[in-house]
Structures are given as C-alpha cells and as structure tokens.
Design a protein around this motif. Structure first.
Motif: not given
Length: 130
Positions: A62, A128, A130
C-alpha cells in the motif's frame, strides 16, 4: 484499473543489498494477504521487494497517491520466471539480475491498483494506491 500516473520512471541497478520484507504469496490477486506499508524517507515511499522461490515478497503493498514511490527489487533465486519486473500501465519492463538490487521509481497521481508481474505473467503482485 488505474488510468493515469504522473512522475519520473527510473530503473537503476544498485550496489547495496536490499533486505526482504516479511510476506509471502505468488499473486496478490489470488491470495488476500494484508498489504505491507512502505517506509517513508525524505518524502519518498520506500518499498523493498524480493523475488524468492515463493514469488514477489511482499506481493501486496500500500502506498499513498501524490508521493514518490521507490521500489527496490532484489532477485534471490535462479529458480523463478521472475527475472524481470513488468508494470504494463507504466511501460516498465526491468530486468532483475540475480542478487543485484534494482530500483524502479514512479509517482502515482490517483488512487487505484497497479499490478506488477514477471514477463510471463505467472508471478505477480500489486501496489494499492490510496
């Protein structure tokens, strides 16, 4: 799928050794492992990836949009098809020489998912955003 990314793309071999982060799995898409968070240094999100007999480790990372990301990838095994890192959405196809850390840098501009894989697309992971 992520449609836009901004920033410089850099792939350079490094001399220093890269430590592995603890995680396992051949494919982030096929295994729902928790994503590893990067270490941030001087505003750059640093992610250590290692290629082992298990695949890319960690297989799910992330990061935050709008901040530079530096992947440091080290292939530690000859028994893998992951002898290069491919990130199709960024136009990256970076060879991964054995035991030689290589960097790939980019700055994601929006949230989404970026997939990375070997050239044969058998071993993969994801970033990922964000």
């Amino acid at each position: 799928m992520m449609t836009r990314l901004m920033g410089a793309l850099v792939a350079l071999p490094l001399i220093a050794a890269a430590p592995a982060l603890a995680s396992s799995g051949k494919s982030a898409a096929s295994e729902q492992k928790p994503a590893s968070a990067p270490v941030t240094k001087n505003g750059v999100q640093l992610v250590d990836l290692t290629v082992t007999a298990k695949g890319f480790e960690p297989a799910n990372v992330k990061v935050k949009a709008g901040k530079p990301v530096r992947l440091l990838i080290t292939r530690k095994t000859e028994k893998t098809c992951a002898t290069e890192l491919v990130m199709t959405e960024l136009g990256i196809n970076q060879p991964l020489p054995l035991d030689t850390p290589v960097t790939v840098e980019f700055t994601p501009s929006e949230s989404g998912t970026l997939r990375y894989s070997c050239a044969m697309d058998h071993i993969s992971g994801q970033v990922t955003i964000q």
